[in-house]
Design a protein around this motif. Structure first.
Motif, PDB file in Angstrom:
ATOM      1  N   ARG A  82       0.866  -1.181   0.000  1.00 28.08           N
ATOM      2  CA  ARG A  82       0.000   0.000   0.000  1.00 28.08           C
ATOM      3  C   ARG A  82       0.904   1.232   0.000  1.00 28.08           C
ATOM      4  O   ARG A  82       2.002   1.204   0.570  1.00 28.08           O
ATOM      5  CB  ARG A  82      -0.916   0.009   1.216  1.00 28.08           C
ATOM      6  CG  ARG A  82      -1.866  -1.163   1.253  1.00 28.08           C
ATOM      7  CD  ARG A  82      -3.026  -0.933   2.214  1.00 28.08           C
ATOM      8  NE  ARG A  82      -2.585  -0.756   3.591  1.00 28.08           N
ATOM      9  CZ  ARG A  82      -3.432  -0.528   4.608  1.00 28.08           C
ATOM     10  NH1 ARG A  82      -4.738  -0.421   4.381  1.00 28.08           N
ATOM     11  NH2 ARG A  82      -2.961  -0.400   5.840  1.00 28.08           N
ATOM     12  N   LEU A  83       0.443   2.300  -0.643  1.00 26.73           N
ATOM     13  CA  LEU A  83       1.261   3.509  -0.762  1.00 26.73           C
ATOM     14  C   LEU A  83       0.634   4.668   0.000  1.00 26.73           C
ATOM     15  O   LEU A  83      -0.578   4.906  -0.066  1.00 26.73           O
ATOM     16  CB  LEU A  83       1.420   3.910  -2.225  1.00 26.73           C
ATOM     17  CG  LEU A  83       2.120   2.917  -3.157  1.00 26.73           C
ATOM     18  CD1 LEU A  83       2.288   3.517  -4.551  1.00 26.73           C
ATOM     19  CD2 LEU A  83       3.469   2.485  -2.595  1.00 26.73           C
ATOM     20  N   LEU A  84       1.495   5.380   0.712  1.00 26.47           N
ATOM     21  CA  LEU A  84       1.090   6.617   1.383  1.00 26.47           C
ATOM     22  C   LEU A  84       1.483   7.773   0.469  1.00 26.47           C
ATOM     23  O   LEU A  84       2.654   7.905   0.095  1.00 26.47           O
ATOM     24  CB  LEU A  84       1.794   6.740   2.730  1.00 26.47           C
ATOM     25  CG  LEU A  84       1.398   7.946   3.599  1.00 26.47           C
ATOM     26  CD1 LEU A  84      -0.035   7.800   4.089  1.00 26.47           C
ATOM     27  CD2 LEU A  84       2.358   8.082   4.783  1.00 26.47           C
ATOM     28  N   MET A  85       0.506   8.595   0.096  1.00 32.66           N
ATOM     29  CA  MET A  85       0.743   9.661  -0.882  1.00 32.66           C
ATOM     30  C   MET A  85       0.434  11.021  -0.272  1.00 32.66           C
ATOM     31  O   MET A  85      -0.698  11.267   0.169  1.00 32.66           O
ATOM     32  CB  MET A  85      -0.129   9.450  -2.121  1.00 32.66           C
ATOM     33  CG  MET A  85      -0.017   8.081  -2.756  1.00 32.66           C
ATOM     34  SD  MET A  85      -0.957   7.946  -4.307  1.00 32.66           S
ATOM     35  CE  MET A  85      -2.622   8.362  -3.763  1.00 32.66           C
ATOM     36  N   ASP A  86       1.432  11.889  -0.218  1.00 37.02           N
ATOM     37  CA  ASP A  86       1.225  13.295   0.149  1.00 37.02           C
ATOM     38  C   ASP A  86       1.150  14.088  -1.148  1.00 37.02           C
ATOM     39  O   ASP A  86       2.124  14.123  -1.917  1.00 37.02           O
ATOM     40  CB  ASP A  86       2.377  13.814   1.005  1.00 37.02           C
ATOM     41  CG  ASP A  86       2.324  13.283   2.419  1.00 37.02           C
ATOM     42  OD1 ASP A  86       1.248  12.828   2.838  1.00 37.02           O
ATOM     43  OD2 ASP A  86       3.365  13.321   3.109  1.00 37.02           O
ATOM     44  N   ILE A  87       0.010  14.715  -1.401  1.00 33.76           N
ATOM     45  CA  ILE A  87      -0.218  15.416  -2.666  1.00 33.76           C
ATOM     46  C   ILE A  87      -0.636  16.855  -2.398  1.00 33.76           C
ATOM     47  O   ILE A  87      -1.468  17.120  -1.528  1.00 33.76           O
ATOM     48  CB  ILE A  87      -1.301  14.712  -3.512  1.00 33.76           C
ATOM     49  CG1 ILE A  87      -0.853  13.285  -3.860  1.00 33.76           C
ATOM     50  CG2 ILE A  87      -1.608  15.501  -4.781  1.00 33.76           C
ATOM     51  CD1 ILE A  87      -1.898  12.475  -4.604  1.00 33.76           C
ATOM     52  N   GLU A  88      -0.052  17.766  -3.160  1.00 37.13           N
ATOM     53  CA  GLU A  88      -0.454  19.179  -3.128  1.00 37.13           C
ATOM     54  C   GLU A  88      -0.827  19.611  -4.546  1.00 37.13           C
ATOM     55  O   GLU A  88      -0.032  19.445  -5.477  1.00 37.13           O
ATOM     56  CB  GLU A  88       0.668  20.072  -2.626  1.00 37.13           C
ATOM     57  CG  GLU A  88       0.310  21.554  -2.658  1.00 37.13           C
ATOM     58  CD  GLU A  88       1.473  22.460  -2.320  1.00 37.13           C
ATOM     59  OE1 GLU A  88       1.256  23.693  -2.297  1.00 37.13           O
ATOM     60  OE2 GLU A  88       2.593  21.946  -2.110  1.00 37.13           O
ATOM     61  N   VAL A  89      -2.027  20.146  -4.705  1.00 38.76           N
ATOM     62  CA  VAL A  89      -2.448  20.683  -6.004  1.00 38.76           C
ATOM     63  C   VAL A  89      -1.958  22.128  -6.097  1.00 38.76           C
ATOM     64  O   VAL A  89      -2.449  23.007  -5.397  1.00 38.76           O
ATOM     65  CB  VAL A  89      -3.980  20.629  -6.171  1.00 38.76           C
ATOM     66  CG1 VAL A  89      -4.383  21.279  -7.498  1.00 38.76           C
ATOM     67  CG2 VAL A  89      -4.468  19.193  -6.121  1.00 38.76           C
ATOM     68  N   VAL A  90      -0.988  22.356  -6.965  1.00 38.93           N
ATOM     69  CA  VAL A  90      -0.448  23.708  -7.144  1.00 38.93           C
ATOM     70  C   VAL A  90      -1.444  24.554  -7.919  1.00 38.93           C
ATOM     71  O   VAL A  90      -1.800  25.661  -7.517  1.00 38.93           O
ATOM     72  CB  VAL A  90       0.908  23.663  -7.880  1.00 38.93           C
ATOM     73  CG1 VAL A  90       1.460  25.074  -8.082  1.00 38.93           C
ATOM     74  CG2 VAL A  90       1.905  22.811  -7.091  1.00 38.93           C
ATOM     75  N   THR A  91      -1.922  24.026  -9.033  1.00 39.53           N
ATOM     76  CA  THR A  91      -2.927  24.731  -9.840  1.00 39.53           C
ATOM     77  C   THR A  91      -3.538  23.751 -10.820  1.00 39.53           C
ATOM     78  O   THR A  91      -3.048  22.624 -10.996  1.00 39.53           O
ATOM     79  CB  THR A  91      -2.299  25.928 -10.596  1.00 39.53           C
ATOM     80  OG1 THR A  91      -3.353  26.718 -11.178  1.00 39.53           O
ATOM     81  CG2 THR A  91      -1.357  25.466 -11.693  1.00 39.53           C
ATOM     82  N   TYR A  92      -4.606  24.161 -11.462  1.00 42.82           N
ATOM     83  CA  TYR A  92      -5.196  23.358 -12.537  1.00 42.82           C
ATOM     84  C   TYR A  92      -6.080  24.254 -13.387  1.00 42.82           C
ATOM     85  O   TYR A  92      -6.447  25.363 -12.980  1.00 42.82           O
ATOM     86  CB  TYR A  92      -6.018  22.191 -11.969  1.00 42.82           C
ATOM     87  CG  TYR A  92      -7.428  22.543 -11.538  1.00 42.82           C
ATOM     88  CD1 TYR A  92      -8.503  22.424 -12.417  1.00 42.82           C
ATOM     89  CD2 TYR A  92      -7.689  23.016 -10.251  1.00 42.82           C
ATOM     90  CE1 TYR A  92      -9.790  22.753 -12.026  1.00 42.82           C
ATOM     91  CE2 TYR A  92      -8.963  23.349  -9.851  1.00 42.82           C
ATOM     92  CZ  TYR A  92     -10.018  23.216 -10.752  1.00 42.82           C
ATOM     93  OH  TYR A  92     -11.297  23.556 -10.363  1.00 42.82           O
ATOM     94  N   TYR A  93      -6.382  23.804 -14.570  1.00 43.95           N
ATOM     95  CA  TYR A  93      -7.421  24.465 -15.364  1.00 43.95           C
ATOM     96  C   TYR A  93      -8.217  23.409 -16.097  1.00 43.95           C
ATOM     97  O   TYR A  93      -7.725  22.319 -16.393  1.00 43.95           O
ATOM     98  CB  TYR A  93      -6.846  25.508 -16.334  1.00 43.95           C
ATOM     99  CG  TYR A  93      -5.841  24.972 -17.314  1.00 43.95           C
ATOM    100  CD1 TYR A  93      -6.251  24.310 -18.456  1.00 43.95           C
ATOM    101  CD2 TYR A  93      -4.480  25.139 -17.112  1.00 43.95           C
ATOM    102  CE1 TYR A  93      -5.327  23.822 -19.354  1.00 43.95           C
ATOM    103  CE2 TYR A  93      -3.559  24.651 -18.007  1.00 43.95           C
ATOM    104  CZ  TYR A  93      -3.987  23.998 -19.132  1.00 43.95           C
ATOM    105  OH  TYR A  93      -3.074  23.496 -20.014  1.00 43.95           O
ATOM    106  N   ASP A  94      -9.469  23.743 -16.370  1.00 47.13           N
ATOM    107  CA  ASP A  94     -10.407  22.801 -16.995  1.00 47.13           C
ATOM    108  C   ASP A  94     -10.278  22.897 -18.507  1.00 47.13           C
ATOM    109  O   ASP A  94     -10.709  23.868 -19.124  1.00 47.13           O
ATOM    110  CB  ASP A  94     -11.829  23.141 -16.538  1.00 47.13           C
ATOM    111  CG  ASP A  94     -12.842  22.126 -17.037  1.00 47.13           C
ATOM    112  OD1 ASP A  94     -12.444  21.216 -17.786  1.00 47.13           O
ATOM    113  OD2 ASP A  94     -14.022  22.259 -16.693  1.00 47.13           O
ATOM    114  N   ASP A  95      -9.680  21.888 -19.105  1.00 54.23           N
ATOM    115  CA  ASP A  95      -9.461  21.853 -20.550  1.00 54.23           C
ATOM    116  C   ASP A  95     -10.709  21.428 -21.325  1.00 54.23           C
ATOM    117  O   ASP A  95     -10.749  21.517 -22.545  1.00 54.23           O
ATOM    118  CB  ASP A  95      -8.327  20.865 -20.858  1.00 54.23           C
ATOM    119  CG  ASP A  95      -7.320  21.445 -21.832  1.00 54.23           C
ATOM    120  OD1 ASP A  95      -7.468  22.616 -22.195  1.00 54.23           O
ATOM    121  OD2 ASP A  95      -6.394  20.721 -22.225  1.00 54.23           O
ATOM    122  N   ASN A  96     -11.733  20.954 -20.614  1.00 58.08           N
ATOM    123  CA  ASN A  96     -12.899  20.387 -21.293  1.00 58.08           C
ATOM    124  C   ASN A  96     -13.599  21.405 -22.191  1.00 58.08           C
ATOM    125  O   ASN A  96     -14.063  21.072 -23.283  1.00 58.08           O
ATOM    126  CB  ASN A  96     -13.897  19.849 -20.260  1.00 58.08           C
ATOM    127  CG  ASN A  96     -13.367  18.628 -19.542  1.00 58.08           C
ATOM    128  OD1 ASN A  96     -12.941  17.675 -20.175  1.00 58.08           O
ATOM    129  ND2 ASN A  96     -13.362  18.665 -18.218  1.00 58.08           N
TER     130      ASN A  96
END
Length: 273
Positions: A91-105
């Protein structure tokens, strides 16, 4: 959750920039970490470039959010793992931070539209599409200036294809065109497209002369960008003319002032020789 984010949940097919550190359960050293590489991970959610656990985790997050997830092996590297680095059934422990995103849809939807349907998009929709292109260009400029150029150009063309219904719409359209044209000019400069650089920066400068759109800082940026394009061609008189305008518009801008002093000093040395 370690730190809450803001805005909407990241949708499928969104372009995302994250930092992460991933650990095999019970281990102190990460098996992978963008922070150790000092480089973010950019991807489109659902494109298959990540282990499923990362896409699933990111699809539950918001911009600016930091969170920790424990993922079963089924969503990571399976029963076999990748020994010796990733044990079997890990099993994996994941520390994630979302820096930014944009909706390409929305851009994908626009691309799929017949030309006649595109003309029916209201101004707010056009401005939103152009803003997505500009944001996409801004986020990718340092890593891939060619991709940024294409994004800015697409946004510019979307704006250019819209016919404003009245004067107020025309101002709003020009306001967004100023932003994207200045960025597009900078991308052109990056790739040695000096004539195109002057075209887009010059267009922004013309809009900025409008009483409703006046902005000395942006006008200085436009002329400073044109100055740099002339310097690339060693057209010093033209460069000096543009830089003088930039200094007049932003007399306290240190970068512009230093460029002017340097140019003047160089002119003096050439005259003496």
């Amino acid at each position: 959750m370690i730190k809450p984010g803001s805005g909407a949940i990241i949708p499928s097919r969104a372009w995302v920039r994250i930092h992460y550190s991933i650990y095999a359960e019970g281990h102190d050293e990460p098996i992978d970490s963008t922070r150790l590489r000092s480089r973010t991970h950019d991807f489109i959610v659902g494109d298959g470039v990540n282990i499923p656990a990362v896409d699933i985790a990111v699809s539950s997050m918001k911009k600016g959010e930091k969170a920790r997830f424990l993922a079963e092996c089924l969503y990571c590297y399976g029963q076999m793992g990748v020994p010796p680095r990733i044990p079997k059934k890990a099993r994996l422990l994941m520390d994630i931070e979302v820096v930014t995103y944009y909706d390409d849809n929305k851009l994908h939807e626009y691309d799929a539209m017949p030309p006649d349907d595109r003309r029916d998009i209201p101004l707010d929709g056009v401005l939103k599409l152009a803003s997505i292109c500009r944001q996409k260009g801004n986020e990718t400029f340092k890593k891939n200036s060619r991709q940024a150029y294409n994004s800015y150009l697409k946004g510019y063309k979307i704006l250019d294809s819209h016919s404003p219904a009245n004067e107020e719409e025309e101002w709003k359209l020009q306001e967004e065109k100023i932003r994207i044209s200045l960025n597009l000019a900078q991308a052109c400069l990056e790739h040695g497209k000096t004539i195109d650089c002057r075209r887009y920066a010059g267009e922004a400068a013309q809009y900025l002369l409008n009483e409703n759109l006046k902005n000395p800082t942006k006008l200085a940026k436009a002329h400073y960008t044109i100055y740099k394009s002339y310097m690339k061609e060693q057209k010093l008189d033209d460069a000096k003319r543009e830089l003088e305008v930039a200094v007049k518009q932003a007399p306290h801008d240190q970068t512009i002032r230093e460029a002017f002093v340097k140019l003047e000093k160089g002119s003096g040395q050439r005259e003496r020789t």
